[in-house]
Motif scaffolding. Structure first.
Motif, PDB file in Angstrom:
ATOM      1  N   UNK A  20     -39.097  -0.442  29.844  1.00  0.00           N
ATOM      2  CA  UNK A  20     -38.622   0.930  29.621  1.00  0.00           C
ATOM      3  C   UNK A  20     -39.005   1.379  28.218  1.00  0.00           C
ATOM      4  N   UNK A  21     -39.539   2.580  28.113  1.00  0.00           N
ATOM      5  CA  UNK A  21     -39.948   3.106  26.813  1.00  0.00           C
ATOM      6  C   UNK A  21     -38.731   3.379  25.953  1.00  0.00           C
ATOM      7  N   UNK A  22     -38.842   3.158  24.629  1.00  0.00           N
ATOM      8  CA  UNK A  22     -37.708   3.416  23.756  1.00  0.00           C
ATOM      9  C   UNK A  22     -37.313   4.884  23.754  1.00  0.00           C
ATOM     10  N   UNK A  23     -36.049   5.129  23.669  1.00  0.00           N
ATOM     11  CA  UNK A  23     -35.546   6.501  23.688  1.00  0.00           C
ATOM     12  C   UNK A  23     -35.837   7.188  22.366  1.00  0.00           C
ATOM     13  N   UNK A  24     -36.332   8.406  22.410  1.00  0.00           N
ATOM     14  CA  UNK A  24     -36.665   9.150  21.198  1.00  0.00           C
ATOM     15  C   UNK A  24     -35.397   9.544  20.462  1.00  0.00           C
ATOM     16  N   UNK A  25     -35.494   9.746  19.135  1.00  0.00           N
ATOM     17  CA  UNK A  25     -34.301  10.121  18.360  1.00  0.00           C
ATOM     18  C   UNK A  25     -33.649  11.407  18.848  1.00  0.00           C
ATOM     19  N   UNK A  26     -34.462  12.390  19.297  1.00  0.00           N
ATOM     20  CA  UNK A  26     -33.875  13.635  19.767  1.00  0.00           C
ATOM     21  C   UNK A  26     -33.037  13.451  21.012  1.00  0.00           C
ATOM     22  N   UNK A  27     -33.501  12.589  21.936  1.00  0.00           N
ATOM     23  CA  UNK A  27     -32.738  12.328  23.148  1.00  0.00           C
ATOM     24  C   UNK A  27     -31.482  11.535  22.840  1.00  0.00           C
ATOM     25  N   UNK A  28     -31.577  10.609  21.896  1.00  0.00           N
ATOM     26  CA  UNK A  28     -30.402   9.822  21.520  1.00  0.00           C
ATOM     27  C   UNK A  28     -29.327  10.687  20.875  1.00  0.00           C
ATOM     28  N   UNK A  29     -29.725  11.843  20.348  1.00  0.00           N
ATOM     29  CA  UNK A  29     -28.747  12.743  19.719  1.00  0.00           C
ATOM     30  C   UNK A  29     -27.933  13.515  20.745  1.00  0.00           C
ATOM     31  N   UNK A  30     -28.419  13.642  21.979  1.00  0.00           N
ATOM     32  CA  UNK A  30     -27.767  14.482  22.981  1.00  0.00           C
ATOM     33  C   UNK A  30     -26.335  14.047  23.292  1.00  0.00           C
ATOM     34  N   UNK A  31     -26.036  12.756  23.551  1.00  0.00           N
ATOM     35  CA  UNK A  31     -24.630  12.392  23.834  1.00  0.00           C
ATOM     36  C   UNK A  31     -23.692  12.710  22.677  1.00  0.00           C
ATOM     37  N   UNK A  32     -24.139  12.445  21.446  1.00  0.00           N
ATOM     38  CA  UNK A  32     -23.282  12.761  20.297  1.00  0.00           C
ATOM     39  C   UNK A  32     -23.091  14.262  20.142  1.00  0.00           C
ATOM     40  N   UNK A  33     -24.112  15.054  20.512  1.00  0.00           N
ATOM     41  CA  UNK A  33     -23.958  16.512  20.450  1.00  0.00           C
ATOM     42  C   UNK A  33     -22.900  16.989  21.440  1.00  0.00           C
ATOM     43  N   UNK A  34     -22.878  16.394  22.647  1.00  0.00           N
ATOM     44  CA  UNK A  34     -21.841  16.749  23.618  1.00  0.00           C
ATOM     45  C   UNK A  34     -20.457  16.347  23.119  1.00  0.00           C
ATOM     46  N   UNK A  35     -20.373  15.207  22.441  1.00  0.00           N
ATOM     47  CA  UNK A  35     -19.078  14.784  21.895  1.00  0.00           C
ATOM     48  C   UNK A  35     -18.595  15.753  20.825  1.00  0.00           C
ATOM     49  N   UNK A  36     -19.518  16.221  19.976  1.00  0.00           N
ATOM     50  CA  UNK A  36     -19.140  17.195  18.943  1.00  0.00           C
ATOM     51  C   UNK A  36     -18.692  18.506  19.592  1.00  0.00           C
ATOM     52  N   UNK A  37     -19.371  18.919  20.661  1.00  0.00           N
ATOM     53  CA  UNK A  37     -18.948  20.126  21.370  1.00  0.00           C
ATOM     54  C   UNK A  37     -17.550  19.957  21.961  1.00  0.00           C
ATOM     55  N   UNK A  38     -17.264  18.771  22.484  1.00  0.00           N
ATOM     56  CA  UNK A  38     -15.923  18.518  23.007  1.00  0.00           C
ATOM     57  C   UNK A  38     -14.880  18.594  21.895  1.00  0.00           C
ATOM     58  N   UNK A  39     -15.230  18.076  20.721  1.00  0.00           N
ATOM     59  CA  UNK A  39     -14.311  18.160  19.588  1.00  0.00           C
ATOM     60  C   UNK A  39     -14.092  19.613  19.172  1.00  0.00           C
TER      61      UNK A  39
END
Length: 329
Positions: free
Chosen positions: A1-20
């Protein structure tokens, strides 16, 4: 599996910040006495909270920072905001009500801390991933608001669920469910068969229509259904704990095992090994055919008489009565 790009890795944390942000916006709505908007903001935070972890696992983007950020967002959105809303709505100026609100927040934080510790527990049985220990944080935060949701829908006309003692008891009860060991189903472990995809999508469409038309009564109905599933979750976990052969099999095979077990219970069948053992012992203890009433000697059991009696009862065998022995216990 190809390594996940930094931008994609930011998506879950962005959703968590939106929830906050949704949880903090709920606090602002509460201070302005806009309870319906606050309930909507907490519901949005619950939806975002259910998405961020799932997306992080799908993208292989789980991080320690994301887990800590998720717990902080849950504490605000489902602990502080609901407790503050209940206090201003029904407990305003009451010291006992403030204590109840504090109890709810503390139990919510303890529940989140226990959840984080269970993530690192590698000694759990395979079926444990299908259940949460206690009520999860989003469900607990919304369940605490159920009296307020019903009041917004039916009006403040002195119903029993609107009284201060009832709201206090309900809040403490939900707090107890948060820190309890009662199992609840984890939605992430539910598998849908291909045949059920179309009906499920139709159900999602109907649910969306109900949310748009009757948002608060639909939310109350969903919360009531969630409470009703708890006895089923307890029974299912108990069944899995007693049937290791069903731990690592597909859902279809697990259902076949459950149906086979249910058929044996309805017919009153015993396990074959126990029945064979009982027949063998009765054959050994039966008198000789030549008329001699002497029994064949069996190996002496070194355990005390009381332990031997309990073993007879535990295995389901009837103890042979010797000549001259009384039947009274």
């Amino acid at each position: 599996m190809a390594p996940t790009s930094p931008g994609v890795r930011l998506l879950p944390n962005a959703l968590t910040v939106l929830a906050m942000c949704a949880g903090l916006s709920a606090v602002q709505f509460i201070l302005n006495r806009q309870y319906s908007a606050a309930i909507a903001a907490i519901t949005i935070a619950a939806v975002l909270d259910s998405l961020d972890g799932r997306i992080a696992r799908m993208l292989d983007a789980t991080t320690k920072m994301g887990a800590e950020l998720d717990s902080l967002a849950d504490a605000i959105s489902f602990g502080v905001a609901p407790a503050l809303m209940l206090y201003l709505w029904r407990f305003g100026g009451d010291r006992v009500g403030w204590v109840v609100a504090l109890i709810f927040v503390v139990c919510m934080i303890l529940r989140l801390a226990r959840f984080n510790t269970l993530l690192d527990d590698t000694e759990q049985p395979p079926y444990a991933k299908e259940f949460f220990v206690g009520v999860p944080a989003p469900a607990g935060g919304l369940l605490a608001l159920l009296p307020l949701i019903l009041t917004n829908e039916f009006g403040d006309h002195g119903h029993w669920w609107q009284s201060r003692p009832a709201v206090m008891a309900w809040t403490i009860g939900v707090a107890a469910l948060l820190i309890s060991r009662i199992p609840t189903l984890a939605v992430k472990s539910i598998r849908v068969s291909p045949r059920a995809v179309a009906p499920l999508l139709v159900g999602v469409g109907l649910l969306a229509a109900a949310v748009i038309t009757y948002p608060q009564i639909t939310l109350a109905a969903v919360l009531a259904l969630y409470l009703g599933h708890i006895p089923y979750a307890v029974r299912r976990k108990h069944w899995l704990a007693n049937h290791p052969e069903a731990w690592d099999v597909p859902p279809r095979e697990r259902r076949a095992i459950r149906r086979a077990h249910g058929s044996q219970v309805r017919l009153g069948l015993r396990p074959p090994l126990r029945r064979v053992a009982g027949a063998a012992r009765r054959a050994v203890m039966r008198p000789m055919r030549n008329g001699d009433s002497t029994h064949i000697a069996l190996p002496t059991d070194p355990r005390p008489a009381g332990a031997r009696g309990r073993n007879w009862r535990r295995t389901g065998l009837r103890k042979h009565q010797r000549p001259g022995e009384s039947k009274s216990r």
